[in-house]
Design a protein around this motif. Sequence first.
Motif, mmCIF file in Angstrom:
data_model
loop_
_atom_site.group_PDB
_atom_site.id
_atom_site.type_symbol
_atom_site.label_atom_id
_atom_site.label_comp_id
_atom_site.label_asym_id
_atom_site.label_seq_id
_atom_site.Cartn_x
_atom_site.Cartn_y
_atom_site.Cartn_z
ATOM 1 N N LYS A 131 61.836 92.730 15.032
ATOM 2 C CA LYS A 131 60.468 92.894 14.267
ATOM 3 C C LYS A 131 59.852 91.664 13.917
ATOM 4 N N LYS A 132 60.451 90.411 13.762
ATOM 5 C CA LYS A 132 59.882 89.218 13.623
ATOM 6 C C LYS A 132 59.359 88.823 14.902
ATOM 7 N N ILE A 133 59.789 89.343 16.080
ATOM 8 C CA ILE A 133 59.351 88.746 17.546
ATOM 9 C C ILE A 133 58.061 89.589 17.981
ATOM 10 N N ILE A 134 58.226 90.893 17.369
ATOM 11 C CA ILE A 134 56.823 91.715 17.352
ATOM 12 C C ILE A 134 55.530 91.185 16.769
ATOM 13 N N GLU A 135 55.979 90.816 15.488
ATOM 14 C CA GLU A 135 54.882 90.289 14.720
ATOM 15 C C GLU A 135 54.337 89.189 15.154
ATOM 16 N N ASP A 136 55.170 88.176 15.633
ATOM 17 C CA ASP A 136 54.660 87.270 16.356
ATOM 18 C C ASP A 136 53.807 87.305 17.440
ATOM 19 N N ALA A 137 54.294 88.372 18.252
ATOM 20 C CA ALA A 137 53.460 88.457 19.630
ATOM 21 C C ALA A 137 52.380 89.117 19.306
ATOM 22 N N VAL A 138 51.997 89.904 18.126
ATOM 23 C CA VAL A 138 50.836 90.583 17.898
ATOM 24 C C VAL A 138 49.909 89.190 17.272
ATOM 25 N N GLN A 139 50.348 88.184 16.385
ATOM 26 C CA GLN A 139 49.807 87.256 16.058
ATOM 27 C C GLN A 139 49.343 86.213 17.024
ATOM 28 N N LYS A 140 49.953 86.222 18.249
ATOM 29 C CA LYS A 140 49.588 85.277 19.030
ATOM 30 C C LYS A 140 48.659 85.939 20.198
ATOM 31 N N GLY A 141 48.304 87.257 20.099
ATOM 32 C CA GLY A 141 47.399 88.168 21.122
ATOM 33 C C GLY A 141 48.179 88.346 22.194
ATOM 34 N N ILE A 142 49.508 88.599 22.127
ATOM 35 C CA ILE A 142 50.416 89.075 23.440
ATOM 36 C C ILE A 142 50.384 90.567 23.184
ATOM 37 N N LYS A 149 54.012 81.468 25.451
ATOM 38 C CA LYS A 149 53.875 81.700 23.979
ATOM 39 C C LYS A 149 55.091 82.452 23.605
ATOM 40 N N LEU A 150 55.294 83.296 24.324
ATOM 41 C CA LEU A 150 56.475 84.234 23.910
ATOM 42 C C LEU A 150 57.766 83.603 23.958
ATOM 43 N N LEU A 151 57.862 82.923 25.064
ATOM 44 C CA LEU A 151 59.273 81.970 25.341
ATOM 45 C C LEU A 151 59.488 80.896 24.399
ATOM 46 N N LYS A 152 58.251 80.424 23.757
ATOM 47 C CA LYS A 152 58.668 79.314 22.625
ATOM 48 C C LYS A 152 58.913 80.250 21.303
ATOM 49 N N THR A 153 58.317 81.154 21.199
ATOM 50 C CA THR A 153 58.534 82.064 19.831
ATOM 51 C C THR A 153 60.095 82.550 19.930
ATOM 52 N N LEU A 154 60.535 82.895 20.988
ATOM 53 C CA LEU A 154 62.076 83.268 21.164
ATOM 54 C C LEU A 154 63.030 81.872 20.902
ATOM 55 N N ILE A 155 62.528 80.777 21.389
ATOM 56 C CA ILE A 155 63.208 79.755 21.140
ATOM 57 C C ILE A 155 63.266 79.245 19.577
ATOM 58 N N GLN A 156 62.046 79.354 18.710
ATOM 59 C CA GLN A 156 61.952 79.313 17.594
ATOM 60 C C GLN A 156 62.928 80.326 16.669
ATOM 61 N N HIS A 157 63.368 81.447 17.173
ATOM 62 C CA HIS A 157 64.067 82.329 16.560
ATOM 63 C C HIS A 157 65.459 82.250 16.969
#
Length: 617
Positions: free
Chosen positions: A387-398, A573-581
Amino acid sequence: MFFSRGLRSLLPLSVRSLIQFNKLNISNTSGTAMGYKQAKVVILHKSLADDFEKFCHANNGPLPLLYRSKPGEWKCPSLSSNSDIRTDCLEYNIYEYGASTGTLRSLKDYSDQLKNMVTFYLGCSFSFEKAVHKVGVPLRNAEQKCNISMYKTSVPCFRVARFSCNLVVAMRPIPEDKLEAVVEATYPLKDSHGAPVHLGDPGLLGIQNLSNPDYGDPVQPQSGNVPVFWACGVTGLEAVSNCKSPLAFTLSPECTFFTNLKNEDATVHYSKEIPKIHFISQNPVHYSIASATAVQKIRDLESLIAIDPGDRGVKHLCCQDELLKACLSLSHAKSVLITTGFPTHFNHEPPEENDGPPGAIAMAAMLQSLEKDVVIVTDQRAMSLNKKIIEDAVQKGILKTPVPVLSYQGGDAESALMFLCEDGTLERPRFNHLIAIERAGMAVDGNYYNARKVNIKHLVDPIDELFLAAHTIPGITTTGIGDGGNELGMGKVKEAVRRHIKNGDVIACDVKADFTIAAGVSNWGGYAVACALYILNTCEIHDRYLRKAVGLPRLSKKAAWASALPSIIKEEKLLKTLIQHGVRSGLTASLEMEVDGLPFYNIHSVMIEKLLAKTLQ
């Protein structure tokens, strides 16, 4: 009386003369004056004419407009000489306030009313019978000396003012080995409805019983025949009835007006205009159509993602056209379930790897842009992370909007059925297509293994049950995407996994999908699906088939679809998000910019560039 012998070779002028003098002993005009254009006819008050013309243009599959007369014009000089629409047809229907109040052999008694009425001549599929016969396709209705079968469908036409109705289709049983021939023969003949709008199970059009047509006669198929449906000009009768005008006329469904125009043998001049058919479902039987150019592009994508930088033997798992058929099926789907999650790093928290989620999100983004319902299903323990990954993907325009994240813990076939179908009813599936991408798959011994043969069953919910249950539910198709053979859905190629993949004899997934997409990296398979869906939906031939030749082309949405394609910026952007998580690379457990031990830059970024270049060329 003139009997049916020799009807095929009659000239249109002769047919019209025989009709005028009541010397044509036939009940329908199929098979008569073959090679000449025939027309359905609608006659309306002049005040309705402009709206009906717009209705025809907006639904030009069933209603290809050949000629619109002036008010009170009984001839149609561009279609025939010496004709009179009042007398030159076998039988007319009269409509009063939407009700069919009788049939007539002539409209001469209505000559005064016709002075304020406009006649529309609409193309008819009887016109293409010579072209079909020429390529060796049997005409079953002619063999059985009856009319074709015509059915009302559940497909709505595009409404214009007072004109609205559902599509009517004409069905012809076609031998399976002649399907491509009949599609290619009829596709160029746009004035005669062109290519079919559906091949396969009539239930997908809302037709319940082929032996009970709404118009025409039941035509008996032979063994090995497939029901093939064309848009039909009888749609005009439905529109006239629903309009409820005080007075209107049509021809009876079995009858046509004979023009002097030859239906010249048409040729397709450009390869992009050659329609190709592909079988995409057994239950229900369903074929789809796309242009040869679109098909080749998708085959090129399939070849690109088969590159194996890790040298794991992926080429042995590849089956030609699995990407194409999976995406054709997805293109027809209304609701799609995507599952991902491979907890290979059992000593880390979270144990997930970063191959899978990016591909899942890339597919979800494209499916969303195509206005399909999408959900992601994952393990209960990983719900919060996803859910957090999806939220971040929306915020980043993915992603444009959030994708619902669900879990399934099931435990038996009944639980799977309840999850997949409303109230557990087979006839009411919630999803049309299930996709697994880099999702841990159950081996033959009931366990789940990573590539190193470590059993990770304690981290995996039994989502495989959904795929097993889907095989028993009509209308649900499944796709598995993987790169090592231990992923859900790869059971279709399990023998190749055992022979060619390291530890394959232990780790091979035993659960198969209808379509299996093998890629050098699973994310690449997800990117390719998104790209292939874009290619199909921007293909005019496929778009028409999806729309059933009613409504307007959807190509105005092309820019929105293009914006949903994967890109280097989005995936970075998404790969960086995954790394952050804390989601790690599969092979190395690294929290660097890599997937499966391969650097994002110069490997994954180059693959994305190549996929986009092929897609947008």
